[in-house]
Enzyme design. Structure first.
Site: not given
Length: 344
Positions: A62, A145
């Site tokens: 992010y 992820h």
């Protein structure tokens, strides 16, 4: 902290016992969709804390480190025992003068490139790097992820990368959980296939189910994913239940801002909004509550880029929605007939 399970207390996983109903997702504060200043990010995090949010989800991805640094700048001033935090592994960051940071996150101004690494050593390194960016001494939950068929950035086919994780990341995270270094681990993915596969070959205890259970799209999760995780007593953190803001009015669907929104999704949103108006229900509120109704769900983690959005999301879980609203959605076949419409 609240729990959400039909199992007996002795069978509860750590996540089921501890993670609160609502957390704060880190995508927006990582400047994925638009520029957010450091000052504005701090105000949003401060508003979340003041509203009682005590679960925070971040990732190296992010903003290519930006979200973790911003969360850390706020959270390192708080008592570590007063909140929970999850981050992710599988994407190591490397600063480079020729990085693709501007391509991946044009609003984040990051110098970092991404190196995919699902090995045991890569997991350890990723957690150490995250702890440094966060400025804290521990992470509660770790999600592997984007080990998923929808990830077009993987260096090889996702199944090849999954095989690496099966021998490396998965047993290493189980070992770290057993050693007490982390409290739980699982996958954070946008597709069901890696979740179902991981259940067969590893020992995860909590998944981040992203983009898979919303008022727009939930049948596959309901029919195929939930029974299997329920059988194994695995908890689900529910992500992107607004389809990256689509259900609250944004002009994007999930995370691909360049991909045109399918007409069927636009039409379904229109129908949902019409019924919401009829019953005087906020569609964002309904969407967040809907994601928490399944017995396997423990938390929703909507993102926010402003203090107002945080407050609205927290207040949404306190609103009473009339049964007639949910019944109308089922009668018009906008949600599956078997979808739970109250907290289980």
């Amino acid at each position: 902290m609240t729990t959400n399970s039909q199992t007996t207390p002795t069978q509860h996983t750590w996540a089921q016992q501890n993670l609160p109903d609502i957390g704060l997702g880190g995508v927006a504060i990582g400047n994925e969709f638009e520029y957010v200043s450091d000052e504005a990010a701090h105000k949003t995090l401060e508003a979340a804390w003041n509203a009682g949010v005590r679960y925070y989800d971040v990732s190296p991805w992010y903003g290519l480190g930006l979200a973790e640094r911003r969360y850390g700048q706020f959270l390192h001033n708080q008592n570590r025992d007063d909140y929970y935090i999850s981050s992710k592994v599988g994407k190591l960051l490397r600063a480079s003068k020729h990085s693709k940071g501007a391509e991946y996150y044009p609003h984040a101004h990051s110098p970092n490139d991404v190196i995919f690494d699902y090995t045991a050593d890569g997991v350890r390194r990723s957690i150490e790097d995250s702890l440094q960016r966060l400025g804290i001494d521990s992470i509660d939950v770790v999600f592997v992820h984007d080990l998923s068929p929808d990830n077009k950035l993987l260096p090889t086919d996702w199944l090849e990368q999954f095989a690496i994780a099966e021998k490396g990341a998965f047993p290493e995270l189980t070992k770290m959980r057993d050693e007490g270094i982390i409290k739980g681990w699982g996958l954070g993915v946008n597709c069901p296939e890696p979740i179902l596969k991981a259940i067969d070959v590893a020992d995860p205890d909590v998944f981040l189910l992203a983009s898979q259970y919303s008022l727009i799209d939930h049948e596959n999760a309901l029919k195929n994913v939930f029974p299997k995780v329920r059988e194994r007593n695995i908890a689900l953190v529910m992500g992107s239940n607004l389809n990256a803001g689509f259900l609250s009015g944004s002009d994007r669907y999930n995370y691909d801002q360049k991909k045109p929104i399918e007409q069927k999704n636009l039409d379904k949103r229109d129908k949902l909004q019409a019924i919401a108006k009829q019953f005087d229900v906020d569609l964002r509120t309904a969407s967040l509550q809907f994601a928490l109704f399944p017995d396997v769900a423990v938390s929703v983690i909507p993102g926010a880029r402003t203090p107002e959005q945080v407050t609205e999301n927290v207040e949404s879980l306190k609103v009473s929605i009339p049964d007639g609203f949910w019944q109308a959605l089922k009668e018009q076949q906008l949600i599956d007939a078997d979808a739970p419409t109250r907290r289980m």
